[in-house]
Each structure stands twice: as C-alpha cells, then as structure tokens.
Design an enzyme around this catalytic site. Structure first.
Site, PDB file in Angstrom:
ATOM      1  N   LYS A  77      -7.228  -0.173  -0.035  1.00  0.00           N
ATOM      2  CA  LYS A  77      -7.961   0.655   0.922  1.00  0.00           C
ATOM      3  C   LYS A  77      -7.245   1.987   1.020  1.00  0.00           C
ATOM      4  CE  LYS A  77      -7.659   1.279   5.262  1.00  0.00           C
ATOM      5  NZ  LYS A  77      -7.770   2.751   5.156  1.00  0.00           N
TER       6      LYS A  77
ATOM      7  N   GLU B  36       6.216  -1.474   4.988  1.00  0.00           N
ATOM      8  CA  GLU B  36       7.094  -0.291   5.016  1.00  0.00           C
ATOM      9  C   GLU B  36       6.633   0.533   6.207  1.00  0.00           C
ATOM     10  OE1 GLU B  36       8.021   3.192   4.975  1.00  0.00           O
ATOM     11  OE2 GLU B  36       7.159   3.530   2.971  1.00  0.00           O
TER      12      GLU B  36
END
Ligand code: SIN
Length: 524
Positions: free
Chosen positions: A212, A289
């Site tokens: 995405k 992250e």
C-alpha cells in the site's frame, strides 16, 4: 553574501527582520518533463501484472506540496480491490517461491538496472510529490536502487545450518523458506527508498507482496511498478495499491487477512501499535520501523566543525522529515557558544523554495498538519524559555506548506521537543555538563531508533556507544543510512531490521528437519 545578492535579484522575500537572514521565493509551478512520460501513471494501480482502475472508478488527487497544485489522480482502492491483489500475490507465490535464488537475483538485478537507467525520472517524481530538493531526490533514487542491488546479491546466499544433534543417530539441519505473501505499508518521506527497502528483501527471499503506497506519494511507487513489469518480474509477485480514504480499512485488511503471513510497516509508533494489535488475530510475522527522537550529542573533545556539519546534515535532511533526524542536540558546556554560532551560520545559508528551483536546499513540509506540529514545538519551546536564533515562522508567501529552518537555544527537558519527535526543521540546542548526565537525558525516551555523538576519546566512544538505548548509532557522522547497514530500533521504535544481511531474514522462516536412525555403522 554572494548567495544573498543572487537571491535578492529574484523577487526575494525576507523573513522577519532580526530573526533570519534566509531569503526565500514564492514556490511557483515547476512541473517536470519526464524523459519517459509513461512512468507517470493516472488512475491505475498495478495488480497481477496489469494496470487496473478501482472497481468503483473513484480516484483521489495527488498534490505538489510546494504549490498545492494537483499533479494527477490515483485510484481509490477499496478492500475489495485489494482482495484481488492479495489473491494474485497468493497465486504467484506458488511458483515464485520455487525459483532458485539465482533466478530471483537476476530479476532483481534487472529491476536495479532499470531503476538506475531511470534515476532522473524517479528523482523528478520524488521532488514533485514529496517536495524535497532535486539533489536530495537524486540521492534518494540512487539509495533506493541500491536496495535492489544489495538484495539481488543476497538472494542466492541464504544458507541453512547443519546442527550436531544431542540424540545419537539424529541428524538436524535447517533451511530458509520464504514466509509467504507480505503486506507492506510505506511512508511518504522516502517515496522510493522505503518501497525498495521492503520489496527488495521480500523478493530475494521468494515472497510476493501487496504494497500500500502512501496517499501523499504514490507516483514514485507506481513508476517503480512499471519498471518491475519491464524487468520481467512475474505477474502477481509485486502489487501496488493506492488509497486515500480507505487507508485505515486496507491497513486492517493487510494485518488481518489470513493469506498474508507478514506485515512490514514504516511510520508512527501509534499506528504501529494498532497494526500490531490487528496482526495478533492471525499472529503475523512483523517488522515495525516506528518513530524516533534521536539524541545528537557533542562532547567537548569533538572536532567542532565536523560536529556542526554532522548535526546540520542529520537535523535538516529532508527538512527534518526522517525518522532518524537529530531531534535533541546536546552540546557540552565548554563548546556550547562556539557550536551555536557555527551552527547558526550554516542554517542561515539555506535557501528554501520549490525543490525544482536551482540552488534550493530545502523544500516544503508534506502538508499543513506537519506545519502545525512544527509550529507548536517552536512556540512551546519559546514559551518555556528557549531563545529563537533563526526562523521560527511559517512562510505563507512561499507556500502554505513552508516553514522556516529554525534554531532554538537554551532548551530544557520540560519542552515538548525533549520528549516528542518534531519531524520538521527545528533544531533545539541543549547544554549539558557531564557524560553521565547527557546519557541519562538521551535515554529518557520511550523510543530508541537512532542516536549520534561526536567525541575523540576512544574510551568515551565505546562507553557512550554501549550506553545509548537505540538501534543505530552514528559516531562522528550525522548520516548513517546505507543498504549494507541494519536499520531499525529498540523500545517503542519497533523491531526488525531492514537492509543489510539481516534484512532478508525478516521475510524468511527457518525450517528445521530432524532425521532419526541415521547413525548406523557401516557394514563391511
Ligand atoms: C526513515 O525516515 O524511515 C528512513 C530514513 C533513512 O532511510 O535514512
């Protein structure tokens, strides 16, 4: 002075007198001319090796953050559109997983070669949709391509182990297998590199992906998909979907759909926590992250000029919009005044404007929400006693997404910048006395992505590097990003490593095989 004269000749606008000598110019339209216009996609996503519109026909606008003008429109994918991408990735996985590492390496290498051939167009797209200056965008395009190169080299070298067994006659070994279909969710601050840093290792491991792309910067991702197609990446292996309104729904789909076996996300800690919660329903493998709040420490024994250059590079890279930007700059009292003067001098030489304009060093922020947060941090610090040395204001005459490069001194631990990531161009300079004090301050954070320090004493270098609670440390450098280095954090900055020899393991499972009854003696 030469810089000031050059700019004064170009309908320059001067910031508030006495605050900043940065000169800036209205960011006027500067649409790029791509060498290969077919890299700019309109109203289509890349699914199962083909360019497809949303079933509803709906689209959303992608705007240039420097001018606010619409660049193009992209499909408003729903979960139903995305389901087709997941199915395609699952079908493709059945065969892609069986390619040899060498075969996957060749495909990635081809993609790398095409990314290098098209560096200039990729850079133009990055500047157009993200706003970063063209020189930085060129740097990012090269950085991004290097992840394909690195992981093309890793693909044929994923070894298992042969393990001496405890039980007589048993033989134990392990192999590495691809985890399966991966759901990737990437941010807007590195429109190319965050895509390649995830897709490179996924493909090297033998996984297929549904990525995405960010609503702010989907165009670079789609251009990379076009290059994947030209590189001969088999259909369904790489799928890129776009959405603006359905971001949360598609995020939930990628984290709950049982076909998806792994999710990799780069973004805020809050969103990361939500995705982790959602992923628990099917216990997906995860790499997160997340946010940082990097301390940048300068000790009395540092090379001050090098430390100033490193701090400026770390703090103002992409106008402060990276997870690893210095957020709290701690300078030891003996060199504080010297450091502040040199730092301010460098920041005053910046030129803010449209990233396509010659000589511009810093572009816009991504949108007005970013401007709001940055301004809140600046006003909060001033209210609590910080002194403004440069900038400290919005630049509406340049464009609604522009904020002046800002330096504040006399910062303290009560200010929002001390505990929250600014993600913008504000350098807060704190003074400290002792090593123990600054290590405590640096570690007083819930997140731990990157940290930096400048020092020459070897014992101190080791002591401080070991004491800082972060996943990555820059010692006498302000720039640490490199495809060969493991990128990732500790604490609420998440887990998992991207890039490096460790990056591929995030997309693999270790399968163990024990064979019994193997130890019979040779019959003579
Ligand atoms: C990030 O901001 O997440 C990435 C920064 C980098 O790769 O240097």
């Amino acid at each position: 002075m030469a810089l000031l004269h050059r700019l004064a000749a170009s309908s320059a606008y001067r910031c508030a007198p006495g605050i900043s000598s940065i000169l800036v110019r209205r960011a006027s339209t500067m649409a790029p001319k791509l060498r290969d216009p077919s890299l700019l996609k309109k109203d289509v996503c890349y699914v199962n090796g083909a360019w497809v519109a949303a079933k509803s026909g709906k689209t959303f606008e992608v705007t240039d953050p420097a001018t606010g003008e619409v660049i193009t429109t992209c499909p408003e994918f729903t979960t139903s559109d995305t389901e087709s991408a997941i199915t395609a990735a699952a079908d493709a996985f059945k065969t892609f997983r069986n390619l040899t590492g060498r075969e996957r390496a060749k495909l990635l290498r081809k993609w790398y070669d095409l990314a290098v051939e098209n560096t200039e167009d990729i850079a133009q797209l990055i500047t157009w949709e993200n706003g970063k200056p063209l020189a930085d965008a060129r740097g990012e395009a090269a950085y991004a391509a290097n992840f394909f190169e690195w992981f093309s080299e890793e693909a044929p070298r994923t070894y298992g182990d042969v393990i001496p067994a405890s039980v007589p006659g048993n033989r134990v070994w392990t192999t590495k297998e691809p985890v399966g279909v991966c759901g990737l969710i990437t941010p807007w601050n590195f429109p190319a590199a965050m895509i390649t840093r995830k897709i490179g290792p996924a493909l090297a491991a033998g996984c297929t992906v549904v990525c995405k792309a960010p609503a702010e910067t989907p165009l670079t991702a789609l251009a990379l998909a076009e290059l994947a197609h030209r590189a001969g990446i088999p259909k369904g292996v790489v799928n890129i979907v776009t959405t603006n309104d359905n971001t949360i729904a598609i995020g939930e789909q990628l984290t709950t759909n049982p076909t998806i076996k792994k999710v990799s996300f780069t973004g805020s800690t809050n969103v990361g926590k939500l995705l982790m919660k959602q992923s628990s329903s099917t216990l997906k493998k995860l790499s997160l992250e997340l946010g940082g709040n990097s301390p940048f420490i300068v000790f009395d024994d540092a090379d001050i000029d090098a430390a100033v250059a490193g701090a400026v590079a770390s703090k103002f890279r992409s106008s402060g919009q990276t997870c690893v930007c210095a957020n709290r700059i701690y300078v030891q009292e003996g060199i504080y005044e010297d450091f502040v003067a040199k730092f301010v001098e460098k920041v005053k030489a910046f030129k803010i404007g449209n990233g396509f304009a010659e000589g511009v060093t810093h572009g816009p922020l991504i949108h007005d929400r970013a401007i709001g947060k940055v301004d809140h941090h600046v006003q909060d610090a001033i209210k609590k006693g910080a002194k403004l040395l440069v900038g400290g204001q919005k630049l509406p005459d340049v464009g609604s997404n522009f904020y002046d490069m800002t330096v504040l001194r006399d910062m303290n631990a009560d200010m929002a910048i001390a505990s929250e990531e600014t993600f913008g161009p504000v350098a807060g300079l704190f003074k400290f006395k002792t090593e123990a004090e600054v290590v405590k301050l640096a570690n007083a954070s819930e997140v731990g992505l990157a940290g930096y320090f400048y020092a020459r004493d070897l014992e101190r270098v080791h002591r401080v590097a070991e004491a800082l609670e972060v996943g990555m440390i820059g010692i006498n450098t302000g720039i640490i990003s490199d495809p060969v280095s493991p990128f990732g954090g500790v604490k609420e900055s998440g887990f998992g490593r991207e890039g490096s020899k460790y990056g591929i393991a995030e997309y693999q499972i270790t399968k163990m095989m024990t064979y019994g009854g193997m130890g019979k003696p040779l019959q003579s």
